[in-house]
Design a protein around this motif. Structure first.
Motif, PDB file in Angstrom:
ATOM      1  N   ARG A   3      40.016  20.901  59.807  1.00 31.27           N
ATOM      2  CA  ARG A   3      38.700  20.685  60.398  1.00 31.27           C
ATOM      3  C   ARG A   3      37.690  21.726  59.913  1.00 31.27           C
ATOM      4  O   ARG A   3      36.515  21.444  59.784  1.00 31.27           O
ATOM      5  N   LEU A   4      38.161  22.928  59.676  1.00 29.67           N
ATOM      6  CA  LEU A   4      37.283  24.037  59.339  1.00 29.67           C
ATOM      7  C   LEU A   4      36.918  24.087  57.853  1.00 29.67           C
ATOM      8  O   LEU A   4      35.807  24.457  57.497  1.00 29.67           O
ATOM      9  N   ALA A   5      37.827  23.701  56.996  1.00 25.63           N
ATOM     10  CA  ALA A   5      37.642  23.823  55.548  1.00 25.63           C
ATOM     11  C   ALA A   5      36.342  23.208  55.030  1.00 25.63           C
ATOM     12  O   ALA A   5      35.661  23.829  54.203  1.00 25.63           O
ATOM     13  N   PRO A   6      35.926  22.034  55.475  1.00 34.10           N
ATOM     14  CA  PRO A   6      34.672  21.470  54.935  1.00 34.10           C
ATOM     15  C   PRO A   6      33.442  22.334  55.232  1.00 34.10           C
ATOM     16  O   PRO A   6      32.502  22.375  54.442  1.00 34.10           O
ATOM     17  N   TYR A   7      33.453  23.035  56.337  1.00 31.21           N
ATOM     18  CA  TYR A   7      32.308  23.861  56.717  1.00 31.21           C
ATOM     19  C   TYR A   7      32.203  25.126  55.867  1.00 31.21           C
ATOM     20  O   TYR A   7      31.138  25.709  55.739  1.00 31.21           O
ATOM     21  N   VAL A   8      33.327  25.538  55.289  1.00 35.75           N
ATOM     22  CA  VAL A   8      33.314  26.727  54.430  1.00 35.75           C
ATOM     23  C   VAL A   8      32.491  26.479  53.179  1.00 35.75           C
ATOM     24  O   VAL A   8      31.971  27.408  52.581  1.00 35.75           O
ATOM     25  N   SER A   9      32.332  25.222  52.807  1.00 38.65           N
ATOM     26  CA  SER A   9      31.532  24.895  51.618  1.00 38.65           C
ATOM     27  C   SER A   9      30.234  24.171  51.978  1.00 38.65           C
ATOM     28  O   SER A   9      29.624  23.538  51.119  1.00 38.65           O
ATOM     29  N   ALA A  10      29.794  24.278  53.221  1.00 37.29           N
ATOM     30  CA  ALA A  10      28.544  23.632  53.651  1.00 37.29           C
ATOM     31  C   ALA A  10      27.350  24.191  52.870  1.00 37.29           C
ATOM     32  O   ALA A  10      27.406  25.297  52.335  1.00 37.29           O
ATOM     33  N   LYS A  11      26.274  23.435  52.831  1.00 34.69           N
ATOM     34  CA  LYS A  11      25.087  23.877  52.104  1.00 34.69           C
ATOM     35  C   LYS A  11      24.326  24.972  52.843  1.00 34.69           C
ATOM     36  O   LYS A  11      23.672  25.801  52.226  1.00 34.69           O
ATOM     37  N   VAL A  12      24.415  25.008  54.144  1.00 36.49           N
ATOM     38  CA  VAL A  12      23.660  25.967  54.950  1.00 36.49           C
ATOM     39  C   VAL A  12      24.471  27.275  55.048  1.00 36.49           C
ATOM     40  O   VAL A  12      25.597  27.277  55.540  1.00 36.49           O
ATOM     41  N   PRO A  13      23.892  28.387  54.583  1.00 36.72           N
ATOM     42  CA  PRO A  13      24.631  29.657  54.587  1.00 36.72           C
ATOM     43  C   PRO A  13      25.147  30.081  55.964  1.00 36.72           C
ATOM     44  O   PRO A  13      26.276  30.566  56.084  1.00 36.72           O
ATOM     45  N   ALA A  14      24.364  29.865  57.009  1.00 37.87           N
ATOM     46  CA  ALA A  14      24.809  30.263  58.351  1.00 37.87           C
ATOM     47  C   ALA A  14      26.035  29.459  58.788  1.00 37.87           C
ATOM     48  O   ALA A  14      26.918  29.993  59.469  1.00 37.87           O
ATOM     49  N   VAL A  15      26.100  28.205  58.383  1.00 39.63           N
ATOM     50  CA  VAL A  15      27.265  27.371  58.704  1.00 39.63           C
ATOM     51  C   VAL A  15      28.487  27.884  57.938  1.00 39.63           C
ATOM     52  O   VAL A  15      29.573  28.019  58.503  1.00 39.63           O
ATOM     53  N   ARG A  16      28.291  28.182  56.644  1.00 40.17           N
ATOM     54  CA  ARG A  16      29.409  28.737  55.860  1.00 40.17           C
ATOM     55  C   ARG A  16      29.896  30.039  56.463  1.00 40.17           C
ATOM     56  O   ARG A  16      31.102  30.268  56.599  1.00 40.17           O
ATOM     57  N   ALA A  39      35.262  33.338  49.528  1.00 43.37           N
ATOM     58  CA  ALA A  39      33.927  33.528  50.098  1.00 43.37           C
ATOM     59  C   ALA A  39      33.310  34.857  49.668  1.00 43.37           C
ATOM     60  O   ALA A  39      32.095  35.030  49.767  1.00 43.37           O
ATOM     61  N   LEU A  40      34.130  35.781  49.175  1.00 43.44           N
ATOM     62  CA  LEU A  40      33.578  37.032  48.648  1.00 43.44           C
ATOM     63  C   LEU A  40      32.660  36.767  47.458  1.00 43.44           C
ATOM     64  O   LEU A  40      31.801  37.587  47.141  1.00 43.44           O
ATOM     65  N   GLU A  41      32.831  35.642  46.803  1.00 33.60           N
ATOM     66  CA  GLU A  41      32.033  35.277  45.634  1.00 33.60           C
ATOM     67  C   GLU A  41      30.778  34.496  46.002  1.00 33.60           C
ATOM     68  O   GLU A  41      29.977  34.165  45.130  1.00 33.60           O
ATOM     69  N   ASP A  42      30.598  34.187  47.285  1.00 39.75           N
ATOM     70  CA  ASP A  42      29.420  33.436  47.734  1.00 39.75           C
ATOM     71  C   ASP A  42      28.164  34.255  47.453  1.00 39.75           C
ATOM     72  O   ASP A  42      28.175  35.472  47.558  1.00 39.75           O
ATOM     73  N   GLY A  43      27.085  33.605  47.132  1.00 40.94           N
ATOM     74  CA  GLY A  43      25.848  34.303  46.825  1.00 40.94           C
ATOM     75  C   GLY A  43      25.063  34.763  48.044  1.00 40.94           C
ATOM     76  O   GLY A  43      24.094  35.500  47.923  1.00 40.94           O
ATOM     77  N   GLU A  44      25.471  34.336  49.229  1.00 40.02           N
ATOM     78  CA  GLU A  44      24.748  34.688  50.451  1.00 40.02           C
ATOM     79  C   GLU A  44      25.391  35.891  51.132  1.00 40.02           C
ATOM     80  O   GLU A  44      26.591  35.867  51.444  1.00 40.02           O
ATOM     81  N   PRO A  45      24.624  36.944  51.375  1.00 44.96           N
ATOM     82  CA  PRO A  45      25.177  38.164  51.971  1.00 44.96           C
ATOM     83  C   PRO A  45      25.893  37.939  53.297  1.00 44.96           C
ATOM     84  O   PRO A  45      26.930  38.548  53.553  1.00 44.96           O
ATOM     85  N   GLU A  46      25.359  37.055  54.150  1.00 41.59           N
ATOM     86  CA  GLU A  46      25.996  36.847  55.446  1.00 41.59           C
ATOM     87  C   GLU A  46      27.378  36.202  55.302  1.00 41.59           C
ATOM     88  O   GLU A  46      28.279  36.479  56.103  1.00 41.59           O
ATOM     89  N   VAL A  47      27.569  35.381  54.291  1.00 46.04           N
ATOM     90  CA  VAL A  47      28.872  34.759  54.054  1.00 46.04           C
ATOM     91  C   VAL A  47      29.853  35.803  53.526  1.00 46.04           C
ATOM     92  O   VAL A  47      31.004  35.868  53.964  1.00 46.04           O
ATOM     93  N   VAL A  48      29.398  36.637  52.617  1.00 46.71           N
ATOM     94  CA  VAL A  48      30.254  37.695  52.068  1.00 46.71           C
ATOM     95  C   VAL A  48      30.648  38.667  53.173  1.00 46.71           C
ATOM     96  O   VAL A  48      31.815  39.065  53.275  1.00 46.71           O
ATOM     97  N   ALA A  49      29.705  39.033  54.042  1.00 48.41           N
ATOM     98  CA  ALA A  49      30.017  39.937  55.154  1.00 48.41           C
ATOM     99  C   ALA A  49      31.051  39.312  56.083  1.00 48.41           C
ATOM    100  O   ALA A  49      31.978  39.997  56.548  1.00 48.41           O
ATOM    101  N   ALA A  50      30.933  38.022  56.337  1.00 46.99           N
ATOM    102  CA  ALA A  50      31.922  37.328  57.171  1.00 46.99           C
ATOM    103  C   ALA A  50      33.294  37.361  56.508  1.00 46.99           C
ATOM    104  O   ALA A  50      34.314  37.600  57.169  1.00 46.99           O
ATOM    105  N   ALA A  51      33.330  37.138  55.211  1.00 46.76           N
ATOM    106  CA  ALA A  51      34.607  37.173  54.485  1.00 46.76           C
ATOM    107  C   ALA A  51      35.232  38.559  54.555  1.00 46.76           C
ATOM    108  O   ALA A  51      36.451  38.692  54.724  1.00 46.76           O
TER     109      ALA A  51
END
Length: 157
Positions: A3-16, A39-51
């Motif tokens: 259920r969670l995996a699709p949200y990890v690649s969502a377009k909205v950074p806050a959702v990811r 997710a460490l490779e994500d371009g959005e800082p908030e996603v990288v911080a979450a990872a």
């Protein structure tokens, strides 16, 4: 996990970022760990911080070098999260880069996170950096955390 995996690649950074953070609440799961590492490779800082928070929660010291490399990020939220994560993933070789962050980072939150992690990792270089921060840092919180770190390491009152 399915259920969670699709949200990890969502377009909205806050959702990811939210999905990545939720990975940390799952029981130990190699697939969740791999998604967090990606997710460490994500371009959005908030996603990288979450990872980084998830990798720290999973206590994955094999990721320590990659996390230490993120201390050089352009984004303060990533640098602070990397410094916090190294409390659980860091080793003696990471003390040098943490000390550098403590003494040179322009953002007080990053310096506080570095001081806290240096307190946990310890060693002569950590003590030297904490001492210098107590003597020279302009931020009262950084000075306080550094002074407390020195006390916990057996220096001072």
């Amino acid at each position: 996990m399915r259920r969670l995996a699709p949200y990890v690649s969502a377009k909205v950074p806050a959702v990811r970022a939210g999905a990545v953070r939720a990975l940390g609440s799952l029981p130990r799961n190699p697939e969740a760990l791999e998604l967090a590492a990606q997710a460490l490779e994500d371009g959005e800082p908030e996603v990288v911080a979450a990872a980084l928070d998830v990798l720290a929660a999973y206590r994955q010291p094999s990721r320590g070098d990659a996390v230490a490399g993120l201390l050089g990020s352009d984004h303060p939220v990533v640098r602070a999260a990397a410094a916090r994560a190294l409390e659980f993933l860091g080793r003696a070789p990471h003390v040098r880069v943490l000390a550098e962050r403590l003494l040179t980072d322009p953002v007080a939150d990053v310096r506080v996170a570095a001081a806290r992690t240096l307190t946990v990792l310890g060693g002569p270089q950590a003590v030297a950096a904490l001492s210098e921060a107590v003597a020279r840092d302009a931020d009262a919180h950084v000075k306080h955390v550094s002074r407390e770190g020195l006390r916990r390491l057996g220096f001072g009152r």
